[in-house]
Design a protein around this motif. Sequence first.
Motif, mmCIF file in Angstrom:
data_model
loop_
_atom_site.group_PDB
_atom_site.id
_atom_site.type_symbol
_atom_site.label_atom_id
_atom_site.label_comp_id
_atom_site.label_asym_id
_atom_site.label_seq_id
_atom_site.Cartn_x
_atom_site.Cartn_y
_atom_site.Cartn_z
ATOM 1 N N SER A 9 0.816 -1.221 0.000
ATOM 2 C CA SER A 9 0.000 0.000 0.000
ATOM 3 C C SER A 9 0.844 1.264 0.000
ATOM 4 O O SER A 9 0.384 2.324 -0.448
ATOM 5 C CB SER A 9 -0.956 -0.001 1.197
ATOM 6 N N ALA B 260 -1.859 -10.942 -2.441
ATOM 7 C CA ALA B 260 -2.168 -10.411 -3.771
ATOM 8 C C ALA B 260 -3.175 -11.317 -4.470
ATOM 9 O O ALA B 260 -3.316 -12.500 -4.151
ATOM 10 C CB ALA B 260 -0.894 -10.304 -4.596
ATOM 11 N N ARG C 259 2.272 -5.558 -11.024
ATOM 12 C CA ARG C 259 1.489 -5.510 -9.781
ATOM 13 C C ARG C 259 0.786 -4.156 -9.726
ATOM 14 O O ARG C 259 1.441 -3.110 -9.657
ATOM 15 C CB ARG C 259 2.381 -5.710 -8.563
ATOM 16 N N ARG D 124 -2.127 -1.586 -8.023
ATOM 17 C CA ARG D 124 -2.720 -1.272 -6.717
ATOM 18 C C ARG D 124 -3.933 -0.371 -6.914
ATOM 19 O O ARG D 124 -3.859 0.643 -7.613
ATOM 20 C CB ARG D 124 -1.666 -0.564 -5.869
ATOM 21 N N GLN E 190 -6.136 -2.699 -2.574
ATOM 22 C CA GLN E 190 -5.424 -1.497 -2.153
ATOM 23 C C GLN E 190 -4.157 -1.844 -1.367
ATOM 24 O O GLN E 190 -3.143 -1.154 -1.479
ATOM 25 C CB GLN E 190 -6.327 -0.628 -1.285
ATOM 26 N N GLY F 229 -2.630 -5.585 -3.790
ATOM 27 C CA GLY F 229 -2.610 -5.447 -5.228
ATOM 28 C C GLY F 229 -3.106 -6.664 -5.983
ATOM 29 O O GLY F 229 -3.500 -7.682 -5.414
ATOM 30 N N PHE G 226 -6.480 2.162 -10.933
ATOM 31 C CA PHE G 226 -5.273 1.489 -10.438
ATOM 32 C C PHE G 226 -4.029 2.290 -10.786
ATOM 33 O O PHE G 226 -4.030 3.158 -11.653
ATOM 34 C CB PHE G 226 -5.145 0.088 -11.057
#
Length: 356
Positions: A45, A215, A252, A254, A276, A279, A326
Amino acid sequence: MWLPELPNFLKQACSVAILCMASATLSAAPLPRFVAGSVWNRDISAAPLDPNSATMISTLQGLGGWGNGNAFQIDFGIVVLHATDSDPTQPVVAWPSAAGYYSPDCEAPGLAFPLPSGGAIEGSPGYSCNHASDDCHLLVVRGRSLFEAYAATVTSAGVEARCALRWDLDKIYPPEGRGEHCTSADGAGFPIAALLFNADEVAAAIPANGDLGHAIRFVLPNDRIAASRYVHPSTHGTTTVGPLASVPYGVRMRLLASFDMSAYNAAAKVILRTMQRFGIVLSDGGNIALTAEDDRFNTHTWDSLGIDSHTFNPGTGSPPVQVTDFEVVDTGPQRDVTFNCTRVADDFVFIDHMEF
């Protein structure tokens, strides 16, 4: 509980009692998780952004965003089976076609693959699958080992597959995973089962307003993935036709901290908070972005949680989840795809050289 029919090779082995227990049950069990410190379990995060995050997101959005009409959908087709030491095994048999078996990326044919009674392959009611045209993933946990196979079906000879392998859930794998340029049962070289989410773990996180702690796997159409590139923790890519400015295999992403999830129900918020904090990672090519476990062997159901394939694409009320919601986390430099797999030794000693 409904149980699929036993495959023919089990029917033919009725002298072995364990193989003929049509009433055998597969009880609910947690999804497999790697030990603390594994890359999949790292809270990102506050991780720094990739310098090209904005360009990659803009490019992906310009290509049409998510697959299937830019819908952030959920696929519920995969089941994760749980075996005991007493469950039968069958040897892995290499795919007989010209496409062959992925070697040295995957374990050598002959690997003893556990097959608990009453189990099923992705998209099938049992252990028979049309692996010439379907993904046919077979995922089995036994103790602290995760067995995964791609393009699998069970025949009288064994588990016929293009790739079969074993992940050690007690190991912290290095950035190059099982080996640089090596694939797995998933295109990026990732484990599959550990990146899924199921109804039971979502339900367990609701009371504390929590998250899933790992994840989440996602896929994109091949023409939206940067051609012949990957980033760690991926170890593999494909010669796709997507522009280089787009996201590569292993990216990746987020979910923005500012994303308004107030109109979503409690179960959906668990998944959104996970995006968040941990990811989503680009694992393979495909059209339905997210992959959740089929709830047939779970205690909770997706219906009971108010989750369906279009939860994140509501017609009214909640805002749909878009690519532009994202940002891309920096996980190191992009690498050229060579397909020259160099396996990490199974007895490797891990030295932390993670890139984020």
